[in-house]
Design a protein around this motif. Structure first.
Motif, PDB file in Angstrom:
ATOM      1  N   LEU A 183      -3.000 -75.978  99.218  1.00 16.04           N
ATOM      2  CA  LEU A 183      -3.622 -74.915 100.005  1.00 16.04           C
ATOM      3  C   LEU A 183      -4.626 -75.501 100.998  1.00 16.04           C
ATOM      4  N   CYS A 184      -5.315 -76.560 100.610  1.00 17.16           N
ATOM      5  CA  CYS A 184      -6.228 -77.224 101.542  1.00 17.16           C
ATOM      6  C   CYS A 184      -5.468 -77.780 102.742  1.00 17.16           C
ATOM      7  N   GLU A 185      -4.189 -78.132 102.544  1.00 21.66           N
ATOM      8  CA  GLU A 185      -3.340 -78.598 103.638  1.00 21.66           C
ATOM      9  C   GLU A 185      -2.716 -77.426 104.398  1.00 21.66           C
ATOM     10  N   GLY A 186      -3.006 -76.202 103.940  1.00 20.34           N
ATOM     11  CA  GLY A 186      -2.437 -75.030 104.592  1.00 20.34           C
ATOM     12  C   GLY A 186      -1.009 -74.757 104.202  1.00 20.34           C
ATOM     13  N   ILE A 187      -0.583 -75.284 103.049  1.00 16.99           N
ATOM     14  CA  ILE A 187       0.804 -75.139 102.607  1.00 16.99           C
ATOM     15  C   ILE A 187       0.871 -74.326 101.322  1.00 16.99           C
ATOM     16  N   VAL A 188       1.764 -73.341 101.312  1.00 15.59           N
ATOM     17  CA  VAL A 188       2.073 -72.564 100.111  1.00 15.59           C
ATOM     18  C   VAL A 188       3.528 -72.851  99.758  1.00 15.59           C
ATOM     19  N   HIS A 189       3.788 -73.248  98.529  1.00 10.37           N
ATOM     20  CA  HIS A 189       5.148 -73.595  98.110  1.00 10.37           C
ATOM     21  C   HIS A 189       6.095 -72.434  98.339  1.00 10.37           C
ATOM     22  N   GLY A 190       5.745 -71.254  97.818  1.00  6.66           N
ATOM     23  CA  GLY A 190       6.527 -70.053  98.051  1.00  6.66           C
ATOM     24  C   GLY A 190       7.604 -69.760  97.034  1.00  6.66           C
ATOM     25  N   ASP A 191       7.953 -70.752  96.207  1.00  6.68           N
ATOM     26  CA  ASP A 191       9.011 -70.535  95.206  1.00  6.68           C
ATOM     27  C   ASP A 191       8.738 -71.381  93.963  1.00  6.68           C
ATOM     28  N   LEU A 192       7.464 -71.536  93.641  1.00  2.43           N
ATOM     29  CA  LEU A 192       7.063 -72.441  92.569  1.00  2.43           C
ATOM     30  C   LEU A 192       7.322 -71.828  91.195  1.00  2.43           C
ATOM     31  N   SER A 193       7.963 -72.595  90.341  1.00  2.00           N
ATOM     32  CA  SER A 193       8.247 -72.143  88.970  1.00  2.00           C
ATOM     33  C   SER A 193       8.557 -73.364  88.121  1.00  2.00           C
ATOM     34  N   GLU A 194       8.844 -73.125  86.859  1.00  2.00           N
ATOM     35  CA  GLU A 194       9.192 -74.211  85.951  1.00  2.00           C
ATOM     36  C   GLU A 194      10.525 -74.868  86.302  1.00  2.00           C
ATOM     37  N   PHE A 195      11.270 -74.264  87.238  1.00  2.00           N
ATOM     38  CA  PHE A 195      12.570 -74.802  87.611  1.00  2.00           C
ATOM     39  C   PHE A 195      12.496 -75.761  88.797  1.00  2.00           C
ATOM     40  N   ASN A 196      11.364 -75.839  89.484  1.00  2.00           N
ATOM     41  CA  ASN A 196      11.234 -76.826  90.560  1.00  2.00           C
ATOM     42  C   ASN A 196       9.982 -77.675  90.394  1.00  2.00           C
ATOM     43  N   VAL A 197       9.728 -78.008  89.132  1.00  2.00           N
ATOM     44  CA  VAL A 197       8.714 -79.002  88.771  1.00  2.00           C
ATOM     45  C   VAL A 197       9.368 -79.963  87.795  1.00  2.00           C
ATOM     46  N   LEU A 198       9.328 -81.245  88.090  1.00  2.00           N
ATOM     47  CA  LEU A 198       9.841 -82.256  87.180  1.00  2.00           C
ATOM     48  C   LEU A 198       8.674 -82.826  86.372  1.00  2.00           C
ATOM     49  N   VAL A 199       8.980 -83.402  85.213  1.00  2.00           N
ATOM     50  CA  VAL A 199       7.923 -83.952  84.353  1.00  2.00           C
ATOM     51  C   VAL A 199       8.327 -85.340  83.871  1.00  2.00           C
ATOM     52  N   ASN A 200       7.457 -86.319  84.072  1.00  2.00           N
ATOM     53  CA  ASN A 200       7.663 -87.635  83.462  1.00  2.00           C
ATOM     54  C   ASN A 200       6.378 -88.068  82.779  1.00  2.00           C
ATOM     55  N   ASP A 201       6.293 -89.331  82.398  1.00  2.00           N
ATOM     56  CA  ASP A 201       5.126 -89.783  81.621  1.00  2.00           C
ATOM     57  C   ASP A 201       3.827 -89.717  82.415  1.00  2.00           C
ATOM     58  N   GLU A 202       3.907 -89.585  83.746  1.00  2.00           N
ATOM     59  CA  GLU A 202       2.697 -89.474  84.562  1.00  2.00           C
ATOM     60  C   GLU A 202       2.320 -88.028  84.851  1.00  2.00           C
ATOM     61  N   GLY A 203       3.104 -87.076  84.340  1.00  2.00           N
ATOM     62  CA  GLY A 203       2.785 -85.674  84.540  1.00  2.00           C
ATOM     63  C   GLY A 203       3.781 -84.967  85.440  1.00  2.00           C
ATOM     64  N   PRO A 204       3.420 -83.783  85.936  1.00  2.00           N
ATOM     65  CA  PRO A 204       4.335 -82.977  86.746  1.00  2.00           C
ATOM     66  C   PRO A 204       4.512 -83.495  88.173  1.00  2.00           C
ATOM     67  N   VAL A 205       5.710 -83.240  88.722  1.00  2.00           N
ATOM     68  CA  VAL A 205       6.053 -83.586  90.100  1.00  2.00           C
ATOM     69  C   VAL A 205       6.649 -82.334  90.750  1.00  2.00           C
ATOM     70  N   ILE A 206       6.075 -81.898  91.847  1.00  2.00           N
ATOM     71  CA  ILE A 206       6.534 -80.683  92.519  1.00  2.00           C
ATOM     72  C   ILE A 206       7.678 -81.012  93.468  1.00  2.00           C
ATOM     73  N   ILE A 207       8.771 -80.242  93.393  1.00  2.00           N
ATOM     74  CA  ILE A 207       9.942 -80.487  94.236  1.00  2.00           C
ATOM     75  C   ILE A 207      10.352 -79.192  94.944  1.00  2.00           C
ATOM     76  N   ASP A 208      11.374 -79.300  95.799  1.00  2.00           N
ATOM     77  CA  ASP A 208      12.003 -78.159  96.476  1.00  2.00           C
ATOM     78  C   ASP A 208      11.017 -77.381  97.352  1.00  2.00           C
ATOM     79  N   LEU A 209      10.862 -77.832  98.594  1.00  2.00           N
ATOM     80  CA  LEU A 209       9.913 -77.171  99.499  1.00  2.00           C
ATOM     81  C   LEU A 209      10.500 -76.732 100.843  1.00  2.00           C
ATOM     82  N   PRO A 210      11.795 -76.445 100.962  1.00  2.00           N
ATOM     83  CA  PRO A 210      12.289 -76.013 102.277  1.00  2.00           C
ATOM     84  C   PRO A 210      11.739 -74.663 102.693  1.00  2.00           C
ATOM     85  N   GLN A 211      11.311 -73.860 101.713  1.00  2.00           N
ATOM     86  CA  GLN A 211      10.786 -72.530 102.005  1.00  2.00           C
ATOM     87  C   GLN A 211       9.262 -72.514 102.112  1.00  2.00           C
ATOM     88  N   ALA A 212       8.625 -73.695 102.078  1.00  2.00           N
ATOM     89  CA  ALA A 212       7.160 -73.768 102.166  1.00  2.00           C
ATOM     90  C   ALA A 212       6.655 -73.030 103.402  1.00  2.00           C
TER      91      ALA A 212
END
Length: 287
Positions: free
Chosen positions: A160-189
């Motif tokens: 939000l500080c960058e002026g960006i809203v994901h717009g479709d954020l859910s448990e289906f477009n966040v990946l998780v590895n040993d370093e924590g969550p990774v946000i993916i899928d932003l064509p609709q940002a």
């Protein structure tokens, strides 16, 4: 495997060396694992607008700027050239968002370029080198849920500080590895300042993530990060270092019935869209 037609030019041009296999098929793109030198990467092949099932796309495109006046006129006329340009704007929105967020210290996949509607980017893996699971496929302790939720809220704040809203954020477009969550899928940002639907989308994003983590830590449902962050953003007081409390006090001091009804409608809409995502995810897994 047989090389998909859309990836053949990238093989011929030397951008990728081999196609390892299809990773998934989503509502706006097909994802393939490819080899580039010694690295495995993702190739995101965007679907044509006629085949893309992303709903209410026009709401997400509001506020996006054309590259020049000629492009803008063509997009308005909906000519063949205009539709091609609209697709270019849709794809570039994700590339731009991923690049900006990477430099803003949000965990997103690194990008390596976009060629003919194919985005090459980092393959997010777990500690064993396997493809990282989606958030919706993992379970966790209450303590881990609180920790990861706070990290996700931090990333959303940086977005939000960058002026960006994901717009479709859910448990289906966040990946998780040993370093924590990774946000993916932003064509609709969307642009937080230029899109009239930005606040509603932002609230839905935050509350959807809150609802997911609250399965493991129910107390998280009491947090009000969406309202707190947006209020600070509107006042120009939200910064990457802002310390959030998760609380929000309505200064009006009276019950806003209309706002309550809007919140109820938003919850109903969120649940409907969540069920649609679950159905799509189930169908994808079966295929």
């Amino acid at each position: 495997m047989k090389i998909p037609m859309r990836l053949q030019p990238l093989i011929e041009e030397g951008f990728i060396d081999a196609v390892i296999g299809r990773l998934m098929s989503g509502k706006e793109a097909d994802i393939f694992i490819v080899r580039c030198g010694d690295e495995s990467r993702c190739a995101k092949v965007y679907k044509d607008a006629k085949k893309r099932s992303f709903k209410k796309a026009a709401q997400y495109q509001e506020g996006r700027k054309a590259r020049n006046s000629r492009q803008a006129r063509a997009m308005q006329k909906r000519s063949n050239y205009g539709r091609q340009q609209q697709e270019e704007v849709w794809q570039n929105a994700e590339i731009d968002a991923l690049s900006r967020l990477h430099y803003a210290n949000v965990r997103v996949p690194k990008t390596y370029g976009c060629v003919d509607g194919v985005l090459l980017m980092e393959l997010v893996t777990d500690e064993d080198g396997d493809v990282a699971p989606r958030l919706g496929d993992v379970t966790m302790s209450a303590e881990q849920a609180v920790e990861d939720y706070e990290l996700m809220v931090h990333y959303i704040k940086l977005m939000l500080c960058e002026g960006i809203v994901h717009g479709d954020l859910s448990e289906f477009n966040v990946l998780v590895n040993d370093e924590g969550p990774v946000i993916i899928d932003l064509p609709q940002a969307v642009d937080a300042a230029a899109n009239n639907n930005a606040q509603a989308m932002f609230t839905r994003d935050v509350n959807t993530i809150r609802r997911y983590y609250s399965q493991f830590a129910p107390a998280l449902m009491q947090t009000q990060y969406a309202k707190e962050m947006w209020a600070l953003y509107e006042e120009g007081e939200l910064t990457p270092t802002t310390v959030l409390t998760g609380t929000f006090e309505d200064n009006h001091g009276t019950t806003d019935v209309e706002a309550m009804l809007q919140d109820i409608e938003a919850v109903i809409e969120e649940e409907r869209e969540r069920q649609e995502m679950i159905q799509a995810y189930t169908s994808e897994a079966i295929d």
